[in-house]
Write a protein that holds these residues in place. Sequence first.
Motif, PDB file in Angstrom:
ATOM      1  N   UNK A   4      79.241  45.463  50.243  1.00 18.08           N
ATOM      2  CA  UNK A   4      78.662  46.677  50.805  1.00 18.08           C
ATOM      3  C   UNK A   4      78.264  47.675  49.722  1.00 18.08           C
ATOM      4  N   UNK A   5      78.889  47.621  48.541  1.00 24.31           N
ATOM      5  CA  UNK A   5      78.555  48.566  47.472  1.00 24.31           C
ATOM      6  C   UNK A   5      77.643  47.949  46.408  1.00 24.31           C
ATOM      7  N   UNK A   6      77.056  46.777  46.693  1.00 25.32           N
ATOM      8  CA  UNK A   6      76.306  46.053  45.672  1.00 25.32           C
ATOM      9  C   UNK A   6      75.122  46.847  45.135  1.00 25.32           C
ATOM     10  N   UNK A   7      74.422  47.584  45.990  1.00 20.97           N
ATOM     11  CA  UNK A   7      73.269  48.338  45.509  1.00 20.97           C
ATOM     12  C   UNK A   7      73.702  49.532  44.672  1.00 20.97           C
ATOM     13  N   UNK A   8      74.856  50.066  44.981  1.00 25.69           N
ATOM     14  CA  UNK A   8      75.365  51.194  44.190  1.00 25.69           C
ATOM     15  C   UNK A   8      75.843  50.718  42.821  1.00 25.69           C
ATOM     16  N   UNK A   9      76.453  49.545  42.771  1.00 22.49           N
ATOM     17  CA  UNK A   9      76.927  49.030  41.478  1.00 22.49           C
ATOM     18  C   UNK A   9      75.770  48.528  40.617  1.00 22.49           C
ATOM     19  N   UNK A  10      74.642  48.207  41.232  1.00 16.79           N
ATOM     20  CA  UNK A  10      73.459  47.836  40.448  1.00 16.79           C
ATOM     21  C   UNK A  10      72.874  49.037  39.710  1.00 16.79           C
ATOM     22  N   UNK A  11      73.210  50.222  40.163  1.00 20.55           N
ATOM     23  CA  UNK A  11      72.783  51.445  39.479  1.00 20.55           C
ATOM     24  C   UNK A  11      73.616  51.574  38.207  1.00 20.55           C
ATOM     25  N   UNK A  12      72.957  51.417  37.041  1.00 19.49           N
ATOM     26  CA  UNK A  12      73.662  51.261  35.768  1.00 19.49           C
ATOM     27  C   UNK A  12      74.671  52.366  35.455  1.00 19.49           C
ATOM     28  N   UNK A  13      74.388  53.648  35.715  1.00 19.25           N
ATOM     29  CA  UNK A  13      75.391  54.671  35.382  1.00 19.25           C
ATOM     30  C   UNK A  13      76.698  54.541  36.160  1.00 19.25           C
ATOM     31  N   UNK A  14      76.680  53.823  37.279  1.00 13.25           N
ATOM     32  CA  UNK A  14      77.924  53.581  38.037  1.00 13.25           C
ATOM     33  C   UNK A  14      78.469  52.199  37.697  1.00 13.25           C
ATOM     34  N   UNK A  15      77.745  51.161  38.022  1.00 17.85           N
ATOM     35  CA  UNK A  15      78.200  49.801  37.722  1.00 17.85           C
ATOM     36  C   UNK A  15      79.506  49.466  38.414  1.00 17.85           C
ATOM     37  N   UNK A  16      80.051  48.304  38.119  1.00 21.57           N
ATOM     38  CA  UNK A  16      81.307  47.869  38.744  1.00 21.57           C
ATOM     39  C   UNK A  16      82.477  48.736  38.310  1.00 21.57           C
ATOM     40  N   UNK A  17      82.496  49.125  37.043  1.00 22.60           N
ATOM     41  CA  UNK A  17      83.605  49.950  36.548  1.00 22.60           C
ATOM     42  C   UNK A  17      83.603  51.308  37.226  1.00 22.60           C
ATOM     43  N   UNK A  18      82.428  51.903  37.350  1.00 25.21           N
ATOM     44  CA  UNK A  18      82.337  53.198  38.024  1.00 25.21           C
ATOM     45  C   UNK A  18      82.722  53.108  39.481  1.00 25.21           C
ATOM     46  N   UNK A  19      82.332  52.004  40.136  1.00 22.76           N
ATOM     47  CA  UNK A  19      82.679  51.830  41.544  1.00 22.76           C
ATOM     48  C   UNK A  19      84.192  51.715  41.733  1.00 22.76           C
ATOM     49  N   UNK A  20      84.846  51.041  40.826  1.00 22.71           N
ATOM     50  CA  UNK A  20      86.311  50.945  40.887  1.00 22.71           C
ATOM     51  C   UNK A  20      86.944  52.327  40.729  1.00 22.71           C
ATOM     52  N   UNK A  21      86.365  53.144  39.869  1.00 21.64           N
ATOM     53  CA  UNK A  21      86.883  54.505  39.690  1.00 21.64           C
ATOM     54  C   UNK A  21      86.671  55.327  40.959  1.00 21.64           C
ATOM     55  N   UNK A  22      85.492  55.213  41.559  1.00 25.21           N
ATOM     56  CA  UNK A  22      85.213  55.918  42.809  1.00 25.21           C
ATOM     57  C   UNK A  22      86.219  55.504  43.873  1.00 25.21           C
ATOM     58  N   UNK A  23      86.512  54.195  43.934  1.00 28.26           N
ATOM     59  CA  UNK A  23      87.441  53.658  44.938  1.00 28.26           C
ATOM     60  C   UNK A  23      88.860  54.182  44.759  1.00 28.26           C
ATOM     61  N   UNK A  24      89.196  54.647  43.561  1.00 28.93           N
ATOM     62  CA  UNK A  24      90.560  55.103  43.291  1.00 28.93           C
ATOM     63  C   UNK A  24      90.746  56.602  43.506  1.00 28.93           C
ATOM     64  N   UNK A  25      89.684  57.301  43.900  1.00 26.06           N
ATOM     65  CA  UNK A  25      89.727  58.763  43.916  1.00 26.06           C
ATOM     66  C   UNK A  25      89.945  59.354  45.308  1.00 26.06           C
ATOM     67  N   UNK A  26      90.473  60.573  45.286  1.00 28.86           N
ATOM     68  CA  UNK A  26      90.781  61.333  46.506  1.00 28.86           C
ATOM     69  C   UNK A  26      89.922  62.597  46.518  1.00 28.86           C
ATOM     70  N   UNK A  27      89.116  62.750  47.567  1.00 28.93           N
ATOM     71  CA  UNK A  27      88.232  63.904  47.711  1.00 28.93           C
ATOM     72  C   UNK A  27      88.709  64.771  48.866  1.00 28.93           C
ATOM     73  N   UNK A  28      88.842  66.053  48.615  1.00 23.68           N
ATOM     74  CA  UNK A  28      89.199  67.031  49.642  1.00 23.68           C
ATOM     75  C   UNK A  28      87.933  67.777  50.041  1.00 23.68           C
ATOM     76  N   UNK A  29      87.581  67.713  51.321  1.00 21.60           N
ATOM     77  CA  UNK A  29      86.383  68.373  51.836  1.00 21.60           C
ATOM     78  C   UNK A  29      86.805  69.530  52.719  1.00 21.60           C
ATOM     79  N   UNK A  30      86.390  70.736  52.339  1.00 19.96           N
ATOM     80  CA  UNK A  30      86.798  71.934  53.066  1.00 19.96           C
ATOM     81  C   UNK A  30      85.655  72.383  53.954  1.00 19.96           C
ATOM     82  N   UNK A  31      85.809  72.136  55.253  1.00 17.87           N
ATOM     83  CA  UNK A  31      84.754  72.410  56.211  1.00 17.87           C
ATOM     84  C   UNK A  31      84.103  71.112  56.652  1.00 17.87           C
ATOM     85  N   UNK A  32      83.884  70.975  57.963  1.00 19.35           N
ATOM     86  CA  UNK A  32      83.269  69.756  58.501  1.00 19.35           C
ATOM     87  C   UNK A  32      82.034  70.086  59.320  1.00 19.35           C
TER      88      UNK A  32
END
Length: 339
Positions: A4-32
Amino acid sequence: MSERYSRQTLFAPIGKEGQEKIRSKHVLIIGAGALGSGNAELMARSGAGKLTIIDRDYVEESNLQRQQLFAESDAAEKMPKAAAAEKRLKQINSEVDIRSIIGDATPEKLEELAEGVDLILDSTDNFETRMTINDISQKYTIPWIYGACVGSFGMSMTILPGKTPCMNCLLKKIPIQGMTCDTGGIIAPAVQMAVAHQAAEALKILAEDWEAVRTAMVSFDLWRNQYTSMKVSKAKDEGCLSCGKERTYPYLQPENMMKSTVLCGRDTVQIRPPKELEIEFTEIARQLKSIGYQVKGNPYLLSVDMEEQRMVLFKDGRALIHGTKDLAHAKSIYQRIMG
């Protein structure tokens, strides 16, 4: 890694390593609301590991024009935005750990939520909450991304503790829009553009591409075909009480923790009790109906219709009094209903 993330990982500035980092992160969103629902959807679709969403309001019909996570059924049922967002986001990406909180983003609550958070996305409609976010960001060294929009105008800025000026620095230098979407209206493309700026910066931070992070404040007006990028590095103030050398975090102090407030641009007052409650709706609804009030509700809130005002009561004891901007009058209504 999931296809599902294949097109995002094809984007060189993210790549597989960047996607793994994104997957490990916690985002707090204030307001919905508009910005919050847009940012939450993009973070979920991008594969952020954990999303925490806090919002104090519920879905109304007027929200549907621009708040993309919600449906007509959510407005009809007066679903709290945080709960409706969680339900929809889990349908979008079941891999993401999603937690919704129906409540006010008070300093106390944000201090509780700050642990383990990698990024805060501002999706609020008022500067009182933004200044609280700013102090939380500086105290716990959490990057946050400011966003705002009204009419066809929007703006965004990324604030990195220890590197960029904070919002308290900037308010001394930069004029802030006074109009709101409830007074000046808003078009959905302005929301989407502000979300695009915030979400792009969010992905850079989550993927840890710090060199790519934009530190200028951007603003745009889609109707007038205007776009501005303003450098703000010189606004950093070493004497700032939020990010300077002798910090006191003024917006986390008890005297700045408002219990009652007029909601931005609306004939609505929010009343918040000194301590969170745990209200049993069944009994209070029975009592209110017995004295002639029209009461409707769902598992999250009760809506109480009066002659000129309407009170929406949440399980934590917080209430929205619609139809007035008078704080004293709103408090008297709350006390009459709550006893």
